[in-house]
Every structure is written in structure tokens, then in C-alpha cells.
Design a protein around this motif. Structure first.
Motif, PDB file in Angstrom:
ATOM      1  N   UNK A  90      -5.881  -3.997   5.719  1.00  0.00           N
ATOM      2  CA  UNK A  90      -4.443  -3.826   5.907  1.00  0.00           C
ATOM      3  C   UNK A  90      -3.713  -3.830   4.565  1.00  0.00           C
ATOM      4  N   UNK A  91      -4.141  -4.691   3.665  1.00  0.00           N
ATOM      5  CA  UNK A  91      -3.525  -4.709   2.338  1.00  0.00           C
ATOM      6  C   UNK A  91      -3.811  -3.453   1.548  1.00  0.00           C
ATOM      7  N   UNK A  92      -5.052  -2.946   1.658  1.00  0.00           N
ATOM      8  CA  UNK A  92      -5.404  -1.705   0.961  1.00  0.00           C
ATOM      9  C   UNK A  92      -4.583  -0.536   1.495  1.00  0.00           C
ATOM     10  N   UNK A  93      -4.438  -0.474   2.816  1.00  0.00           N
ATOM     11  CA  UNK A  93      -3.629   0.586   3.415  1.00  0.00           C
ATOM     12  C   UNK A  93      -2.173   0.476   2.975  1.00  0.00           C
ATOM     13  N   UNK A  94      -1.681  -0.753   2.885  1.00  0.00           N
ATOM     14  CA  UNK A  94      -0.307  -0.964   2.426  1.00  0.00           C
ATOM     15  C   UNK A  94      -0.131  -0.457   1.000  1.00  0.00           C
ATOM     16  N   UNK A  95      -1.051  -0.815   0.125  1.00  0.00           N
ATOM     17  CA  UNK A  95      -0.939  -0.372  -1.264  1.00  0.00           C
ATOM     18  C   UNK A  95      -1.072   1.131  -1.408  1.00  0.00           C
ATOM     19  N   UNK A  96      -2.038   1.734  -0.692  1.00  0.00           N
ATOM     20  CA  UNK A  96      -2.252   3.181  -0.801  1.00  0.00           C
ATOM     21  C   UNK A  96      -1.107   3.980  -0.198  1.00  0.00           C
ATOM     22  N   UNK A  97      -0.354   3.380   0.703  1.00  0.00           N
ATOM     23  CA  UNK A  97       0.808   4.070   1.279  1.00  0.00           C
ATOM     24  C   UNK A  97       2.065   3.808   0.467  1.00  0.00           C
ATOM     25  N   UNK A  98       2.258   2.556   0.051  1.00  0.00           N
ATOM     26  CA  UNK A  98       3.484   2.189  -0.655  1.00  0.00           C
ATOM     27  C   UNK A  98       3.588   2.862  -2.019  1.00  0.00           C
ATOM     28  N   UNK A  99       2.458   3.026  -2.712  1.00  0.00           N
ATOM     29  CA  UNK A  99       2.514   3.614  -4.054  1.00  0.00           C
ATOM     30  C   UNK A  99       3.012   5.060  -4.027  1.00  0.00           C
TER      31      UNK A  99
END
Length: 339
Positions: A90-99
Motif C-alpha cells: 500500500x505504501x509503494x502504491x501510494x508513493x508510485x501514484x503520488x509522485x
């Protein structure tokens, strides 16, 4: 009227769904391409170039911020193809989307034009879209590796740097190419230019593999080709030349041959990223400067032509013709903003 509104809403929803699925498919395909070549550094697997970030930023600039679920879905599919999803995903998905979303917002605020016709557009893409926004994905991704125990503490900063540069290179290499495909070729090249373009392609196909696979460090030979492409074919030529050079150098680096033979994994990554970053920045910024200068020259030529016409009519004792809506290239349109 109610019937019209009722039919329009499903069409919009269906169109947006197709866009989201298309973005997810392109993101996943780009991820699989990026994973073909990777390096193990500091106990973590990193990719020298991560193309999905470029796909994500281009999609947000072209289709709008509403396509962000496609980025999340594509990133989830990419993670699913590598490992079993866990809480850290979930954190990886958050970072890959937010950036990428942050990159699109920063570029929009800087009034970025997707045709990259000004130097400020090239600088914005480099410093806002790539170097600044990709800090988010690198920090979240490597931080999760550290917290989960998958990465030792002493390897944090180097893995973070490799992750950040890989994401930034994806934006710098892939995003301009996709934006060029969106705008297309405005005018066909004359026969003489096709001959020169053929000569450039042959030179690139000969010099780039020689520079990358030679045991002597000859990577500097690529820079004259990048400059030639930028001077004569602007962004299209220079970006394609930089892309081919980066791909060939990445293959040679991950195989530890040629200019990268006998180096440690850390030295290979540093040398490769320095080379990729140098040629990409040269291609992007030099092309933007040349395009801006040419647009300014055309604006001055149009203004001089209008002035000549006005003087001719005044000399003949006639009323001057109405002023044409020529304007400068900087005033010809507003920046391409996502709907």
C-alpha cells in the motif's frame, strides 16, 4: 433534456474507464520493460531507468488528473508480478501514484506546455517533474524497505539515490517521447533533410554501440551526436538519439561489459546514471533553447513583414490594412492543461 443528460453521463464514465484501463496497461507494460535490466545494489534490486514514471507523468499531462487510478492499478499489477502483496505494498502504491500526480500539479502550476517549445518548459520538466516530484516515490519506497527489515540501515542512502535517479530518468527519457507522439510531426521533411536524418541514424547505430561496448572509455563520443540531432532535428531527433543511447548503455552496464567491465555494482550504477543524465539533459535543454530561438525569429520576421506592409500603404496614401493576429509564439496559445 433529462434523457440527454442521462446518456451523456454513462458515455463520460465509460470513456474515463477506458482511459484508466489504458493507462494501467501502459504502466504495466513499461514496468515489464524496465525490469528486463536491473542491478542489485545494497541488498535491493534497482532499475537504472524506470519507464513507468514517464508513462504516468505523460498520461496525467495529456489525459488529466482523473486518470490517476490507472497508475495505481498498473503499479499494483507490476508489484503482483514480482512478489506476493503485503501491507507494505500500500505504501509503494501510494508513493508510485503520488509522485507523478505531484509532478503534474507542479508542471501545471509552472504553466508547462506539452510541446516543450520553450526553455522554461524543459527546465520545469527536469527540476519539477523529475528531480523534485520523484523524491516522494524514492523516500516512501526505500523507507518501507528499511522499516520492513528488507534493507540494512547502512544501505539506505545509496539505494534511495538509485531509486530516485531511476524514477527521474524515466520521466526525462519517456515523458518527452510520449508528448512528442501526442503532437505528431507537423511538417514532412524535405528530401535533403531525409538524407541527413539517414546519415544521423547510421552514425548513431555505429558510434553508440562502439562507445558502450568498447573496453576504452568512449562514451563521450555520443555527445556530438546528441548535439547534431538537437541542432538539426530539435526535440524529435535528440530525444530519440538519447533514448537509444541510454538503452544501449544500460544493456552494457547490466551485463558489465565494455565501458562498464571490471567495475563494482556501485561504480557501474554511478557511471551509467551520470552518462544517462548527461545526454538526456543535453538533448532536452538544448532542443528547447533551439526551438525557442526559432520561434522568436519567426515572430520577429512576421512583425517586420507587417511593418513593411504598413509602410507601403502609408507611402501610397492608403489606410493601413488591419493588423493580423500574428502574435509571438509565446502568445499563440495557453499552456496545455489537463482537462
Amino acid at each position: 433534456m433529462a434523457g440527454v443528460v442521462g446518456t451523456e453521463e454513462p458515455r463520460r464514465t465509460g470513456g474515463r474507464t477506458v482511459q484508466i484501463l489504458g493507462v494501467a496497461a501502459c504502466y504495466y507494460a513499461a514496468a515489464q520493460l524496465g525490469l528486463l535490466r536491473d542491478l542489485t545494489v545494497g541488498g535491493a534490486v534497482v532499475t537504472p531507468i524506470w519507464p513507468p514514471t514517464g508513462v504516468a507523468v505523460a498520461a496525467l499531462l495529456i489525459l488529466g488528473l482523473g486518470c490517476w487510478p490507472g497508475i495505481t492499478l498498473g503499479a499494483f499489477l507490476a508489484v503482483l508480478s514480482l512478489t506476493t502483496p503485503g501491507p507494505a505494498v500500500l505504501g509503494v502504491l501510494l508513493g508510485n501514484t503520488a509522485a507523478p500526480v505531484c509532478a503534474a500539479l507542479l508542471l501545471r502550476r509552472a504553466r508547462f506546455r506539452t510541446d516543450l517549445s520553450r526553455l522554461r518548459d524543459g527546465l520545469a520538466l527536469v527540476f519539477l517533474g523529475a528531480l523534485t516530484a520523484m523524491l516522494i516515490s524514492a523516500t516512501i519506497g526505500v523507507g518501507l524497505l528499511l522499516l520492513s527489515g528488507s534493507l540494512p540501515g547502512q544501505g539506505f542512502w545509496f539505494v534511495w539515490l538509485a531509486w530516485w535517479v531511476g524514477d527521474a530518468m524515466g520521466v526525462l527519457i519517456v515523458t518527452p517521447l510520449l508528448l512528442l507522439l501526442r503532437h505528431g510531426v507537423r511538417r514532412p521533411l524535405p528530401l535533403g533533410r531525409w538524407k541527413e536524418a539517414t546519415a544521423l541514424v547510421i552514425a548513431v547505430c555505429v558510434v553508440v554501440p562502439l562507445a558502450a561496448y568498447s573496453s576504452i572509455s568512449l562514451l563521450f563520443l555520443v555527445y556530438p551526436l546528441i548535439i547534431w540531432a538537437a541542432l538539426r532535428f530539435q526535440l524529435t531527433g535528440s530525444v530519440l538519439c538519447a533514448l537509444l543511447s541510454s538503452v544501449v548503455a544500460t544493456v552494457a552496464a547490466t551485463d558489465a561489459v565494455g565501458a562498464f567491465a571490471g567495475l563494482s555494482r556501485v561504480e557501474v550504477l554511478v557511471k551509467l546514471q551520470a552518462f544517462n543524465g548527461g545526454i538526456t539533459l543535453t538533448a532536452l535543454l538544448l532542443s528547447a533553447v533551439i526551438i525557442e530561438q526559432r520561434n522568436t525569429r519567426r515572430s520577429v520576421e512576421r512583425a517586420c513583414q507587417e511593418l513593411v506592409e504598413v509602410l507601403e500603404h502609408l507611402t501610397a496614401g492608403e489606410a493601413p490594412p488591419p493588423k493580423a493576429q500574428s502574435g509571438t509564439d509565446d502568445d499563440r496559445g495557453r499552456p496545455d492543461e489537463a482537462p
